[in-house]
Each structure stands twice: as C-alpha cells, then as structure tokens.
Design a protein around this motif. Sequence first.
Motif, PDB file in Angstrom:
ATOM      1  N   TYR B 148      36.157  42.389  30.472  1.00  0.00           N
ATOM      2  CA  TYR B 148      37.070  41.265  30.621  1.00  0.00           C
ATOM      3  C   TYR B 148      37.190  40.402  29.356  1.00  0.00           C
ATOM      4  O   TYR B 148      38.306  40.041  28.966  1.00  0.00           O
ATOM      5  CB  TYR B 148      36.665  40.420  31.831  1.00  0.00           C
ATOM      6  N   PRO B 149      36.089  40.083  28.663  1.00  0.00           N
ATOM      7  CA  PRO B 149      36.241  39.291  27.433  1.00  0.00           C
ATOM      8  C   PRO B 149      37.105  39.999  26.378  1.00  0.00           C
ATOM      9  O   PRO B 149      37.941  39.362  25.740  1.00  0.00           O
ATOM     10  CB  PRO B 149      34.805  39.137  26.932  1.00  0.00           C
ATOM     11  N   ALA B 150      36.906  41.322  26.230  1.00  0.00           N
ATOM     12  CA  ALA B 150      37.707  42.066  25.255  1.00  0.00           C
ATOM     13  C   ALA B 150      39.177  42.070  25.655  1.00  0.00           C
ATOM     14  O   ALA B 150      40.068  41.923  24.817  1.00  0.00           O
ATOM     15  CB  ALA B 150      37.194  43.499  25.137  1.00  0.00           C
ATOM     16  N   LEU B 151      39.428  42.220  26.969  1.00  0.00           N
ATOM     17  CA  LEU B 151      40.810  42.195  27.445  1.00  0.00           C
ATOM     18  C   LEU B 151      41.450  40.844  27.165  1.00  0.00           C
ATOM     19  O   LEU B 151      42.599  40.764  26.731  1.00  0.00           O
ATOM     20  CB  LEU B 151      40.863  42.490  28.949  1.00  0.00           C
ATOM     21  N   THR B 210      39.546  32.444  31.213  1.00  0.00           N
ATOM     22  CA  THR B 210      38.143  32.226  31.574  1.00  0.00           C
ATOM     23  C   THR B 210      38.038  31.770  33.020  1.00  0.00           C
ATOM     24  O   THR B 210      37.210  32.262  33.794  1.00  0.00           O
ATOM     25  CB  THR B 210      37.516  31.164  30.647  1.00  0.00           C
ATOM     26  N   LEU B 211      38.912  30.838  33.384  1.00  0.00           N
ATOM     27  CA  LEU B 211      38.921  30.321  34.746  1.00  0.00           C
ATOM     28  C   LEU B 211      39.259  31.435  35.738  1.00  0.00           C
ATOM     29  O   LEU B 211      38.584  31.604  36.759  1.00  0.00           O
ATOM     30  CB  LEU B 211      39.965  29.196  34.837  1.00  0.00           C
ATOM     31  N   ALA B 212      40.291  32.217  35.402  1.00  0.00           N
ATOM     32  CA  ALA B 212      40.702  33.316  36.285  1.00  0.00           C
ATOM     33  C   ALA B 212      39.567  34.316  36.445  1.00  0.00           C
ATOM     34  O   ALA B 212      39.334  34.836  37.537  1.00  0.00           O
ATOM     35  CB  ALA B 212      41.942  33.999  35.716  1.00  0.00           C
ATOM     36  N   GLY B 213      38.820  34.558  35.358  1.00  0.00           N
ATOM     37  CA  GLY B 213      37.691  35.478  35.434  1.00  0.00           C
ATOM     38  C   GLY B 213      36.631  34.972  36.396  1.00  0.00           C
ATOM     39  O   GLY B 213      36.046  35.741  37.163  1.00  0.00           O
ATOM     40  N   LYS B 214      36.403  33.660  36.377  1.00  0.00           N
ATOM     41  CA  LYS B 214      35.405  33.082  37.274  1.00  0.00           C
ATOM     42  C   LYS B 214      35.830  33.240  38.726  1.00  0.00           C
ATOM     43  O   LYS B 214      35.009  33.470  39.606  1.00  0.00           O
ATOM     44  CB  LYS B 214      35.232  31.600  36.941  1.00  0.00           C
ATOM     45  N   VAL B 215      37.135  33.086  38.970  1.00  0.00           N
ATOM     46  CA  VAL B 215      37.633  33.214  40.341  1.00  0.00           C
ATOM     47  C   VAL B 215      37.599  34.665  40.800  1.00  0.00           C
ATOM     48  O   VAL B 215      37.200  34.975  41.918  1.00  0.00           O
ATOM     49  CB  VAL B 215      39.073  32.650  40.446  1.00  0.00           C
ATOM     50  N   MET B 216      37.984  35.590  39.881  1.00  0.00           N
ATOM     51  CA  MET B 216      38.139  36.984  40.286  1.00  0.00           C
ATOM     52  C   MET B 216      36.808  37.694  40.495  1.00  0.00           C
ATOM     53  O   MET B 216      36.646  38.445  41.441  1.00  0.00           O
ATOM     54  CB  MET B 216      38.951  37.728  39.231  1.00  0.00           C
TER      55      MET B 216
END
Lengths: 215, 227
Positions: B148-151, B210-216
């Motif tokens: 996810y960070p690379a994406l 970053t926020l979306a990653g936390k939710v997903m």
Amino acid sequence: MNSDQINYLLQGAYGTLLLSVLTFVFASMLGLVIALMRVSDNTLVRQTAFGYINIIQGTPLLVLMGVCFYGPSILGYSSVPALFAAVLALTVQSSAFLGEIWRGCIESVPQNQWEAAECLGLNRVQRMFKVILPQALRIATPPTVGFMVQIVKNTSFASLVIGFAELSYNAKILNNATFKPFLYFGVAAVLYFIICYPLSWMSLRLERKLTLARS
Amino acid sequence: MSYQFDFASVLEYWPMFLQGVKTTLVMSFWSTLAGFIMGVLCAIARSSGGPWLRKSVGAYVEIIRNTPLIIQSYFLIFGLSSVGLTMPILVGAILALVINITAYTCEIVRAGIESVPRSQREAGECLGLSPLQVYWHVILVPALERVYPALTSQFILLMLVTSVLSAVGTEDLFGISGNIQALTFRNFEVFLVLWVVYLAMSFLVRAAFTLAGKVMFVRKRRLGTLL
C-alpha cells in the motif's frame, strides 16, 4: 519515412542521451550530498534534506522545468539556454529521488559495521567513506541503474515547457508536418525502448545477483 | 535584483486555477481507480495465469515501463484521431493515464503477491478455506496491505504527471495555467503559484491515502503493525 526523417529522429535520440547523461552526472553528485545529509548527526541538516526531498517529490517535473526556465530572468538574465534549464530541472528532481534511494542503501549497511569502524578508531568521515559507502555502493547499484530508466523517460518532459529538441520533441515536429502519428511516435517509442530496456534488464539481473549473494 | 514580482495580476485568475484543480483531481481519481482495478487483474494474470497470458501481460508491462508517458499519449490520442476515432479529450487523456498506471500497479501488486510465503497459503488450505477464500484472505488482501505505501507513492506521482496531458490539450491545472500565462505574461509567478498548489495537493492526497489505508486495512489497524 525517408532518411532525412530517420536522421532527424536519431538526432532527437542523441539529445535525449545527452540530457540523460548530464542529468545523471550532476544528479548523482547532488544526490550523494542529500543522502549524506539525510543520515547526518545534526538534526537541522537532516531536516533540511528531508524537507528538500518532500518538496521536490511533491512537485510535477513540468513545474520545476518552468521555474528553472523562467526563474533566471528575475536575476537579470534575459534568457537561458534550453539545455541548461532542462538539465537544472532534471538534476533537482532526480537528486531528490536518488538521495532517498541512497539513504535507504546507506542505512541498510549492518549496524555492526559502524560499530566495528568506530572500535578501529576511525573518525566519522573515515567511517563513512572507507567502510560504509563502499558497502552501500553494492546495494545501491541495482536501484540506481533502475532509476536511470526513469531519468531517460523524464528527459521527454524537456520537450514541453522548454522546447529542448530531444526525441519526443522531434517526433512531434515530424508528426505536425506529415500527420502520421502511429509511424513517428511508434519509431520514437522503439528508440526509447532500445535505450531503456537494457537498463531495466541489467537492474533486475544485478538485483537477483545481490539477493543470491546475501541469502 | 530589479525584478518586480506581481502576484496580484496572476491571482486575479483564481477561478481558472480552481477549475484546473478540479479537472486534475477528476483525471487523477478516475485513472487511479481504473488503473488500480486493472493493475490488480494484470498482477493476478501475471502471477497465476497460463503461460501465454503471463507472457503477454509481461510484454505489456515492459513496453509501458520503458517508454515515456508523453510518447504513449501522443501515440494513443493523435494515433486514434488519425484513423478517425475521436473522443472527448478528457476521455482520451484518462485512457492514456490508465494504460500507463496499470503497468506500474501491476508490477507493484505482483511483488506483493510474490512476497506472501507459500506456508501461508498451505496454512489457509489446512484450515479448510476454499481456493477462492485462500486467494482473497490469505494472498491478495495481505499483499495489497504490504504494498500500500508503494501504491500510494505511485498514485501521487500519477497525479503529478497528469500535467503532461496538457500537451494533448486537456485543461487540467497545468494546461489552464498556460492560458493564464498568455493573459498576464507573468510566467514565473504562474509557475510559483502552480508549485504551491501542486505541493498542497500532493500533501492532501497523501493524507487522504493514509486515512483510507487505516479504514480499509482493519487487521493492520488493530494490530498496529504490518504482518
């Protein structure tokens, strides 16, 4: 497509190569400085490099090109050569990426190498240049070769704001005159591919070799 | 230094800048969404498809990754219009971006899929999960979590390179700024304003990712670490 047109495209490819080489030379010098600043003991120096990387990586290359092209005019220069502006913008951008890549490589040299060098009584500069950097260089080679591909592709941005006569600029000129887009952009794509693919391939091979050597 | 900065006459055109920001965000949003879906599909095809499928996806990825976006978009947009296939410029631009970003997404996601250890898959099978469940819960979702960070970085780069499509005539932030330069002759000031706006956009988009990653990624949030 006659031989004049082929020549014209090859001249463009020469421009692309020239830009790429100059950019790589200057960007590696600046990038090394950035990478060393990122691992510095001094917080202020570290933060400065961190800020530089973040700002440059959050800016489109085209905007950097514009700033480097029109910026010198405020210092009184009426116009700057296209090559200078293009290399300057590309160098600034590539140095931020290379600096970040190389910081990772420096930090991935095992911690005990630092400690061992310290025990041998080497000072910080000696430690960095005699112990850490030679080892980091090995780790850094594959991603650096990979990033060269990025530099070659990024030189195509110089055709837009600055109008430097490199491969995509010349292909566009030919297309404007004849309107055969598939032909000219196809040939230009092949030329780019011929420059880039060997680098990509080499990067992957070097990386595999390194992974094998480390496991 | 005798140069007189004149930001006032540039900032007068702020509704045009705003319009440009909107177009840039629309282009980035749709190409990110479509590029993500296509990229994941390509990565699945490249890591577990038949030999022909694997080879053709591999060739596509190599061709795209070793040629510049500018040439790709000229080829696609001028090419298609030369054979009589015209479309709204925004659609053509998004199409070019999707074709480009799919290749990069595919490589990143494939690296994620390949980083899932075989033992995980076997453990999933031992627990009696169906092949589909194993693929989804054990391979794909953890792989995406890991890359996810690379994406995120790739999609922010995508947003920044949408500016290139102004060369084929889109009125995104960069394209519209050309009009403002022509109206005000204040090229340098326009570029400085662009610089600040793009920078703000990339910070905001990064925060949103970053926020979306936390939710997903529920599991990552609960454990507080990557697995």
